[in-house]
Design a protein around this motif. Structure first.
Motif, mmCIF file in Angstrom:
data_model
loop_
_atom_site.group_PDB
_atom_site.id
_atom_site.type_symbol
_atom_site.label_atom_id
_atom_site.label_comp_id
_atom_site.label_asym_id
_atom_site.label_seq_id
_atom_site.Cartn_x
_atom_site.Cartn_y
_atom_site.Cartn_z
ATOM 1 N N PHE A 65 0.832 -1.201 0.000
ATOM 2 C CA PHE A 65 0.000 0.000 0.000
ATOM 3 C C PHE A 65 0.871 1.258 0.000
ATOM 4 O O PHE A 65 0.578 2.228 -0.695
ATOM 5 C CB PHE A 65 -0.942 -0.006 1.211
ATOM 6 C CG PHE A 65 -1.872 1.167 1.245
ATOM 7 C CD1 PHE A 65 -2.814 1.349 0.236
ATOM 8 C CD2 PHE A 65 -1.812 2.102 2.273
ATOM 9 C CE1 PHE A 65 -3.670 2.445 0.254
ATOM 10 C CE2 PHE A 65 -2.647 3.195 2.295
ATOM 11 C CZ PHE A 65 -3.597 3.368 1.286
ATOM 12 N N MET B 74 -0.740 6.453 -5.477
ATOM 13 C CA MET B 74 -1.495 7.480 -4.750
ATOM 14 C C MET B 74 -0.926 7.755 -3.352
ATOM 15 O O MET B 74 -1.316 8.710 -2.693
ATOM 16 C CB MET B 74 -2.980 7.097 -4.641
ATOM 17 C CG MET B 74 -3.289 5.962 -3.694
ATOM 18 S SD MET B 74 -2.972 4.344 -4.425
ATOM 19 C CE MET B 74 -4.300 4.253 -5.632
ATOM 20 N N VAL B 75 0.017 6.916 -2.915
ATOM 21 C CA VAL B 75 0.657 7.124 -1.612
ATOM 22 C C VAL B 75 2.102 7.571 -1.793
ATOM 23 O O VAL B 75 2.501 8.631 -1.307
ATOM 24 C CB VAL B 75 0.605 5.838 -0.754
ATOM 25 C CG1 VAL B 75 1.317 6.062 0.593
ATOM 26 C CG2 VAL B 75 -0.833 5.403 -0.519
ATOM 27 N N ALA C 33 -5.847 2.017 5.068
ATOM 28 C CA ALA C 33 -6.023 2.495 3.693
ATOM 29 C C ALA C 33 -7.148 3.525 3.607
ATOM 30 O O ALA C 33 -7.008 4.571 2.955
ATOM 31 C CB ALA C 33 -6.312 1.320 2.763
ATOM 32 N N THR C 34 -8.246 3.251 4.284
ATOM 33 C CA THR C 34 -9.391 4.169 4.257
ATOM 34 C C THR C 34 -9.037 5.514 4.886
ATOM 35 O O THR C 34 -9.330 6.574 4.319
ATOM 36 C CB THR C 34 -10.592 3.549 4.993
ATOM 37 O OG1 THR C 34 -10.947 2.314 4.375
ATOM 38 C CG2 THR C 34 -11.789 4.492 4.954
ATOM 39 N N THR D 232 -6.081 6.786 5.234
ATOM 40 C CA THR D 232 -5.064 7.440 4.407
ATOM 41 C C THR D 232 -5.695 8.197 3.256
ATOM 42 O O THR D 232 -5.354 9.368 2.995
ATOM 43 C CB THR D 232 -4.074 6.394 3.835
ATOM 44 O OG1 THR D 232 -3.453 5.707 4.918
ATOM 45 C CG2 THR D 232 -3.009 7.070 2.988
ATOM 46 N N LEU D 233 -6.625 7.551 2.553
ATOM 47 C CA LEU D 233 -7.212 8.148 1.356
ATOM 48 C C LEU D 233 -8.250 9.221 1.669
ATOM 49 O O LEU D 233 -8.418 10.175 0.896
ATOM 50 C CB LEU D 233 -7.835 7.056 0.484
ATOM 51 C CG LEU D 233 -6.850 5.994 -0.030
ATOM 52 C CD1 LEU D 233 -7.595 4.919 -0.812
ATOM 53 C CD2 LEU D 233 -5.762 6.622 -0.883
ATOM 54 N N LEU D 234 -8.923 9.095 2.807
ATOM 55 C CA LEU D 234 -9.974 10.057 3.142
ATOM 56 C C LEU D 234 -9.464 11.264 3.934
ATOM 57 O O LEU D 234 -9.967 12.383 3.769
ATOM 58 C CB LEU D 234 -11.090 9.368 3.940
ATOM 59 C CG LEU D 234 -11.912 8.309 3.197
ATOM 60 C CD1 LEU D 234 -12.996 7.755 4.120
ATOM 61 C CD2 LEU D 234 -12.545 8.893 1.937
ATOM 62 N N HIS E 49 -4.434 14.265 1.768
ATOM 63 C CA HIS E 49 -4.666 14.596 0.366
ATOM 64 C C HIS E 49 -3.403 14.915 -0.427
ATOM 65 O O HIS E 49 -3.493 15.305 -1.592
ATOM 66 C CB HIS E 49 -5.644 15.775 0.286
ATOM 67 C CG HIS E 49 -6.911 15.541 1.042
ATOM 68 N ND1 HIS E 49 -7.870 14.625 0.639
ATOM 69 C CD2 HIS E 49 -7.374 16.071 2.204
ATOM 70 C CE1 HIS E 49 -8.869 14.607 1.517
ATOM 71 N NE2 HIS E 49 -8.598 15.484 2.474
ATOM 72 N N HIS F 14 0.759 13.464 -1.376
ATOM 73 C CA HIS F 14 1.629 12.286 -1.308
ATOM 74 C C HIS F 14 2.472 12.284 -0.046
ATOM 75 O O HIS F 14 2.694 11.234 0.573
ATOM 76 C CB HIS F 14 2.537 12.238 -2.539
ATOM 77 C CG HIS F 14 1.794 11.918 -3.801
ATOM 78 N ND1 HIS F 14 2.039 12.550 -4.997
ATOM 79 C CD2 HIS F 14 0.788 11.039 -4.050
ATOM 80 C CE1 HIS F 14 1.241 12.062 -5.924
ATOM 81 N NE2 HIS F 14 0.470 11.149 -5.382
ATOM 82 N N ARG G 159 0.260 11.287 2.969
ATOM 83 C CA ARG G 159 -0.127 9.881 2.910
ATOM 84 C C ARG G 159 1.049 8.950 3.161
ATOM 85 O O ARG G 159 0.935 7.984 3.918
ATOM 86 C CB ARG G 159 -0.752 9.578 1.545
ATOM 87 C CG ARG G 159 -2.137 10.194 1.351
ATOM 88 C CD ARG G 159 -2.666 9.970 -0.052
ATOM 89 N NE ARG G 159 -4.036 10.458 -0.187
ATOM 90 C CZ ARG G 159 -4.743 10.435 -1.323
ATOM 91 N NH1 ARG G 159 -4.195 9.925 -2.420
ATOM 92 N NH2 ARG G 159 -5.973 10.891 -1.349
ATOM 93 N N SER G 160 2.192 9.230 2.521
ATOM 94 C CA SER G 160 3.358 8.363 2.700
ATOM 95 C C SER G 160 3.883 8.431 4.131
ATOM 96 O O SER G 160 4.364 7.433 4.672
ATOM 97 C CB SER G 160 4.460 8.735 1.715
ATOM 98 O OG SER G 160 4.910 10.061 1.908
#
Length: 252
Positions: free
Chosen positions: A59, A64-65, A117-118, A120-122, A125, A127, A130-131
């Motif tokens: 992941f 996207m991360v 994952a949820t 992170t994505l929600l 916003h 990189h 998220r990373s």
């Protein structure tokens, strides 16, 4: 002169190759399980831990991360598939109570990765955000995984014997960590660097212990069958610490 991108790709390919060796190292354990048609005292814990570790790193490496992390995805995706095959074999030859335990742990791990994952994505916003969020979890679990080889290293010191710490795996652990450290430094990635820095140190300590206690290792004080069985268990514990979830195992 080799540019940074080419050098990083070379490091990633070498890291994938060494990490694959580490992922495949428990094969003797599962050959033993298959021959005996039962898991006996073998534990699923190392493989369950590695599944979670690899899933988080896969992941982490997604575009996207953390963009431009293909080698992190390839080795941890491969490792995830290999570890799942190990667990299928373990599950098939386990008594019902242990099957339930393995199944519940896998469900719990899938839920945990799904929650990470949820969130992170929600909630994040960019990189970098998220990373950083996912990378923290990856480093925590990689660090915990390095506790496993400590039991083998402790046994080496107590017994003054390297019988249960195979040189090839110790060397692979060291090279695996070193290659991924180089990978992380070329295009700086703090989380890959931390995880594999620990792997490099762990591998180096194993090699030092091997050099110190190789000559004092008894040669004929154990029958062949017991030796192979204990060696398989040692392989599993060393492999757990060496996997590049660190790529990534960890293994990035």
């Amino acid at each position: 002169m080799v540019n940074a991108t080419v050098a990083r790709n070379i490091a990633g390919i070498c890291g994938n190759a060494i990490s694959l060796f580490l992922f495949l190292s428990p094969i003797p354990t599962f050959i033993t399980i298959y021959k005996k048609k039962k898991v006996e005292e073998y534990k699923a814990d190392p493989y369950l831990a590695t599944v979670l570790n690899c899933a988080l790193w896969v992941f982490y490496g997604l575009p996207m991360v953390k963009p431009d992390s293909l080698f992190v995805i390839t080795i941890n995706g491969t490792g995830l598939a290999i570890e799942m095959m190990y667990l299928v074999i373990f599950f098939f030859f386990s008594p019902t109570s242990r099957k339930v335990k393995v199944g519940l742990w896998l469900i719990g791990e899938m839920l945990f990765v799904g929650i990470v994952a949820t969130c992170t994505l929600l909630l994040f916003h960019t990189h970098n955000q998220r990373s950083s969020f996912v990378g923290i979890f990856c480093v925590i679990f990689v660090s915990l995984m390095y506790i496993a080889p400590l039991t083998i290293m402790s046994k080496v010191i107590k017994t003054k014997s390297v019988k249960y710490m195979p040189f090839s795996l110790s060397l692979a652990n060291f090279l695996n960590g070193a290659v991924w450290v180089i990978y992380a430094l070329i295009k700086f990635d703090l989380f890959i660097l931390i995880g594999n820095g620990l792997g490099t140190v762990s591998g180096a300590v194993q090699l030092i212990l091997y050099a110190c206690y190789y000559k004092t290792t008894p040669k004929d004080d154990e029958d062949e069958e017991d030796h192979e069985e204990n060696l398989s268990k040692a392989n599993s514990q060393l492999q757990l610490g060496g996997n590049i979830g660190q790529a990534k195992r960890v293994s990035a």
